[in-house]
Write a protein that holds these residues in place. Structure first.
Motif, PDB file in Angstrom:
ATOM      1  N   THR A   1      -4.820  -4.155   4.268  1.00 23.62           N
ATOM      2  CA  THR A   1      -4.437  -2.908   3.590  1.00 23.62           C
ATOM      3  C   THR A   1      -5.018  -1.660   4.236  1.00 23.62           C
ATOM      4  O   THR A   1      -4.421  -0.601   4.191  1.00 23.62           O
ATOM      5  N   GLY A   2      -6.220  -1.781   4.794  1.00 24.92           N
ATOM      6  CA  GLY A   2      -6.868  -0.589   5.323  1.00 24.92           C
ATOM      7  C   GLY A   2      -7.543   0.241   4.251  1.00 24.92           C
ATOM      8  O   GLY A   2      -8.001   1.345   4.516  1.00 24.92           O
ATOM      9  N   TYR A   3      -7.626  -0.271   3.036  1.00 22.16           N
ATOM     10  CA  TYR A   3      -8.348   0.463   1.994  1.00 22.16           C
ATOM     11  C   TYR A   3      -9.830   0.526   2.344  1.00 22.16           C
ATOM     12  O   TYR A   3     -10.368  -0.381   2.984  1.00 22.16           O
TER      13      TYR A   3
ATOM     14  N   VAL B   1       0.871  -1.177   0.000  1.00 19.74           N
ATOM     15  CA  VAL B   1       0.000   0.000   0.000  1.00 19.74           C
ATOM     16  C   VAL B   1       0.908   1.227   0.000  1.00 19.74           C
ATOM     17  O   VAL B   1       1.512   1.550   1.012  1.00 19.74           O
ATOM     18  N   PRO B   2       1.029   1.878  -1.132  1.00 19.77           N
ATOM     19  CA  PRO B   2       1.945   3.009  -1.198  1.00 19.77           C
ATOM     20  C   PRO B   2       1.389   4.232  -0.466  1.00 19.77           C
ATOM     21  O   PRO B   2       0.180   4.324  -0.254  1.00 19.77           O
ATOM     22  N   PHE B   3       2.274   5.136  -0.107  1.00 15.47           N
ATOM     23  CA  PHE B   3       1.828   6.382   0.522  1.00 15.47           C
ATOM     24  C   PHE B   3       1.180   7.298  -0.504  1.00 15.47           C
ATOM     25  O   PHE B   3       0.277   8.039  -0.206  1.00 15.47           O
ATOM     26  N   LEU B   4       1.712   7.221  -1.719  1.00 18.28           N
ATOM     27  CA  LEU B   4       1.228   8.149  -2.729  1.00 18.28           C
ATOM     28  C   LEU B   4      -0.085   7.664  -3.316  1.00 18.28           C
ATOM     29  O   LEU B   4      -0.407   6.493  -3.270  1.00 18.28           O
ATOM     30  N   ASP B   5      -0.788   8.595  -3.892  1.00 19.08           N
ATOM     31  CA  ASP B   5      -2.015   8.296  -4.594  1.00 19.08           C
ATOM     32  C   ASP B   5      -1.648   7.553  -5.877  1.00 19.08           C
ATOM     33  O   ASP B   5      -0.965   8.097  -6.726  1.00 19.08           O
TER      34      ASP B   5
ATOM     35  N   ASP C   1      -6.063   3.057  -6.493  1.00 13.97           N
ATOM     36  CA  ASP C   1      -5.792   3.177  -5.070  1.00 13.97           C
ATOM     37  C   ASP C   1      -6.919   2.564  -4.262  1.00 13.97           C
ATOM     38  O   ASP C   1      -7.614   3.258  -3.527  1.00 13.97           O
TER      39      ASP C   1
END
Ligand code: SF4
Lengths: 231, 535
Positions: free
Chosen positions: B222-224, B169-173, B177
């Motif tokens: 992931t927390g998405y 899970v990247p920090f960036l958008d 996403d």
């Protein structure tokens, strides 16, 4: 409804992420940690989080604050444990407490920020540095022109300086310690202060390579300053 | 990075790319080839496979473009055809074993080992000869380890194969996403322009209970807060309504929403869209692909004018007011009448809104891309329209779409021309790619970076003709540069489909109707898995 107030860091690992990305990293960690967070009503619900202040890209911090509105209160040490496990490198929890009742938003109460700015020196003689800082500290007013896509705006810097700038000499670099007021009508960024120092007070530093680190956010009445988790 | 002398590194481990054993690229689109070269160069890895010894990473490509990887054959050590889950493990095991034994026989040792893995194509182990007219005379292995034909890998049952529940899970958008939940693989509706429809055959669904479990695990890891139900045509998933209900029920507490990336043109899809998107009335997107019924029959897009009217009516009744319509131009047998049919459809949609709501106010966006014939499709023999013809048709349509409630977007014909040349190109295009990259071609898929002249110069310098690849009609008996790369679907099937196209005959979907004998199932030992049918 209780708010979980956290004191968290933004470490070197994530120096270059934006405030928005920092906030979504928090949101994802909260989901992963299964914190019973509250959502806004409506068709596009948002997690109810509020930060004390946004941190710019490239700035690290040892003291950021966020309020997480919870539907129920999980045992504090449990919550910290779960969040710690879910947070990415670069975000550490340094303090936490529950806040009851309807308290004002962090954003509205925090009025002082402190920074360490480390920047490489372009001159050998520390005396030159000391002089330029002293001139700045003694100046009545210092004006800085902020340029944005919306145009140019002149800002008076000194009204936002809570205290005189202090310096700590390092090897081939210098650390500037700034205390900046955050007022309802605005503030000044630490980087802007350094630009003013270089532009108007001939501070001989390599401004392209400065590192900014926020050391604290406080609620201050001029005499006493406390952090939001000490409140 | 070049200026500061920083080699390309990975975002997760911050390790220079050059230090890895294997470097993989996903080749989704021909126009990204120049970026692949650029990344290799930034990583300080020699571009050409012949310039890399056993101390360099092994450069592997995957994704749909590998099915005609010939234009990038000079740069890749191997190209992997088909689905990655299982073959990836085979490759890693082979490389690990080779490394452990001290890299026996160097680079060629490992390439010969890899060539023996099903689905792995090692271009350097094949020689290509050409006829005088420029067409391919023969493609043959130059080493006994390489099979005459490389056939794609396919996972038999998606329910039993592992899946990544802890994606990075990247920090960036990033572009996608959110959680991508793949409902099934393959689509056999049989649209004749569609490469994915051939490459990912047959249809294999995941079971709803497996999907629910995957979704929960992924939310936890992931927390998405959004799940996109992906597939080539998600509305075709046999257990979709039940799945959507249970996903929404079980994940609502965690603030997770569900979205559908693509809609079928029918009212069933509108009901579902309404359910998952609740009241977010952003526009709905439909893809009729062609403006007239005749042409939709040619491409086997089983959508009628009535289907579209019903879907749009349902959408307007449900409160939507803006609709996006996707079309292509330059399809085989297309006439100006077909092109203008696009305008008729757009106006029909505006009229429908007025009929239903009693007032004007609908917004229609018409997006028209330039059709690029792709390898392994029934239209692989068809000569693409030249850029001038595309532009003429675009103007024709533009003149007809003069209504302030209609927005008309079209693709750059020259980008499509280049895409067309590389899509059906052969190995000799490698030098053109190299030259164009050396002269500054990058991000060719982005119009603001696309340098058409650089590309045309590169063709000229190399003595190659882009029209030969893009706009030439081929004979059925011509050897294609990709004939040794098999998707499992036979050339006879593709030819049959082409012939049915020009005579406007439809072919049914083998998912729930008759098998159309494409050859994939018997050839690869797989079968259609559709729980609505056989559960
Ligand atoms: S072999 Fe028949 S059932 Fe299998 S994918 Fe091809 S057409 Fe469909």
């Amino acid at each position: 409804m209780a708010k979980l107030r956290l004191e968290i860091t933004k470490g070197e690992e994530i120096r270059y992420i934006s405030h928005l990305d920092y906030a979504s990293a928090m949101e994802r960690a909260i989901i992963r940690a299964k914190i019973p967070v509250a959502y806004s009503e409506g068709f596009n619900p948002h997690m109810k989080l509020s930060f004390a202040s946004a941190l710019a890209v490239g700035v690290t911090s040892q003291a950021e604050y966020v309020d997480i509105e919870c539907k129920e209160e999980v045992d504090l040490s449990q919550a910290i444990k779960r969040l710690t496990a879910a947070l990415p490198l670069g975000i550490l929890i340094k303090g936490a407490k529950y806040i009851q009742g309807n308290v004002p938003a962090l954003m509205a109460i925090v009025n002082l920020a402190t920074y360490d700015v480390t920047v490489p020196l372009l001159a050998e003689d520390i005396g030159i540095i000391e002089d330029s800082i002293r001139w700045f500290n003694e100046a009545e007013t210092v004006s800085y022109v902020r340029e944005s896509p919306k145009g140019k705006k002149e800002i008076e810097v000194k009204q936002y300086m809570a205290k005189a700038v202090k310096i700590v000499p390092l090897e081939k670099a210098v650390r500037l310690m700034l205390e900046i007021k955050i007022t309802p009508t605005g503030s000044i960024k630490p980087g802007e202060v350094v630009v003013a120092l270089v532009g108007m007070f001939d501070l001989p530093v390599d401004i392209d390579n400065l590192l900014i680190h926020r050391t604290g956010l406080y609620i201050s009445d001029g005499n006493v300053q406390v952090s939001p988790v000490e409140l | 990075m070049r200026e500061r002398n920083i080699p390309l590194y990975t975002l997760e481990s911050l390790k220079p790319v050059k230090e890895f054993d294997i470097v993989g690229f996903s080749l989704q689109y021909e126009m990204s080839y120049s970026n692949v070269l650029n990344m290799l160069d930034l990583a300080r890895i020699p571009l050409l496979t012949v310039e890399r010894d056993e101390n360099m990473p092994i450069i592997i490509g995957g994704g749909p473009c590998t099915f005609n990887g010939e234009p990038v054959a000079d740069f890749f050590d191997c190209l992997v055809l088909g689905e990655g889950e299982e073959v990836m493990e085979d490759i890693v095991a082979a490389v690990a074993a080779w490394k452990k034994l001290g890299k026996v026989d160097g680079k060629s040792g490992i390439l010969k080992k890899l060539a023996q893995i099903g689905g792995v194509y090692v271009p350097s182990l094949y020689d290509v000869t050409y006829h005088e007219d420029g067409t391919v005379a023969n493609v043959a292995p130059n080493s006994p380890e390489a099979p005459a034909v490389v056939t794609k890998r396919v996972v038999k049952d998606l329910n039993t194969v592992g899946y990544a529940t802890k994606p990075i899970v990247p920090f960036l958008d990033i572009v996608h996403d959110r959680i991508m939940l793949e409902l099934f693989r393959g689509c056999t509706r049989g649209c004749r322009f569609c490469q994915a429809g051939v490459l990912y055959r047959p249809v294999r669904e995941r079971r709803p209970e497996v999907l629910l479990k995957m979704a929960k695990e992924m939310v936890d890891s992931t927390g998405y807060n959004e799940i996109s139900l992906t597939s080539l045509s998600s509305a075709d998933y046999s257990c979709l309504p039940g799945l959507v209900d249970s996903l929404m029920d079980e994940l609502k507490e965690q603030g997770v929403s569900v979205s559908l990336p693509s809609l079928r043109i029918d009212s069933f899809s509108i009901d579902l869209a309404q359910k998952v998107q609740q009241v977010r009335k952003s526009g709905l997107t439909f893809a009729p692909e062609a403006g007239s019924q005749r042409l939709r029959d040619v491409i086997n897009k089983g959508v009628t004018q009535k289907n579209l009217e019903d879907a749009v009516t349902a959408a307007f009744q449900a409160g939507w007011s803006s609709v996006k319509l996707y079309f292509m131009m330059g399809l085989p047998t297309e006439t100006d009448e077909d092109v203008l049919g696009i305008a008729d459809l757009a106006y029909k949609v505006l009229d429908l809104y007025k009929e239903i709501k009693g007032r004007r106010g609908a917004k229609v966006t018409v997006s028209v891309s330039c059709f690029v014939p792709k390898p392994h499709t029934p239209f692989q023999w068809f000569g693409q329209n030249i850029a001038g013809e595309f532009e003429r048709k675009q103007q024709l349509l533009k003149a007809r779409l003069r209504d302030k409630n209609i927005t008309f977007n079209w693709h750059d014909a020259r980008t499509s021309f280049l895409e067309g040349a590389f899509a059906r190109g052969d190995r000799r295009l490698g030098q053109v790619l190299l030259k164009a990259w050396q002269n500054g071609a990058r991000f060719d898929g982005w119009s603001e970076y696309f340098k058409y002249d650089v590309w045309m110069d590169a063709f000229k310098t190399c003595g190659m003709d882009p029209y030969f690849y893009a706009t030439r009609d081929r004979n059925f008996d011509e050897i294609m540069p990709w004939d040794h790369l098999s998707s499992g679907a036979s050339k006879e099937f593709l030819q049959r489909e082409y012939e049915q196209a020009v005579t406007e005959q439809l072919t049914s979907d083998c998912r729930r109707e008759n098998c159309s004998a494409c050859g994939v199932c018997p050839g690869l030992g797989v079968e259609v898995l559709d729980w609505g049918n056989k559960a």
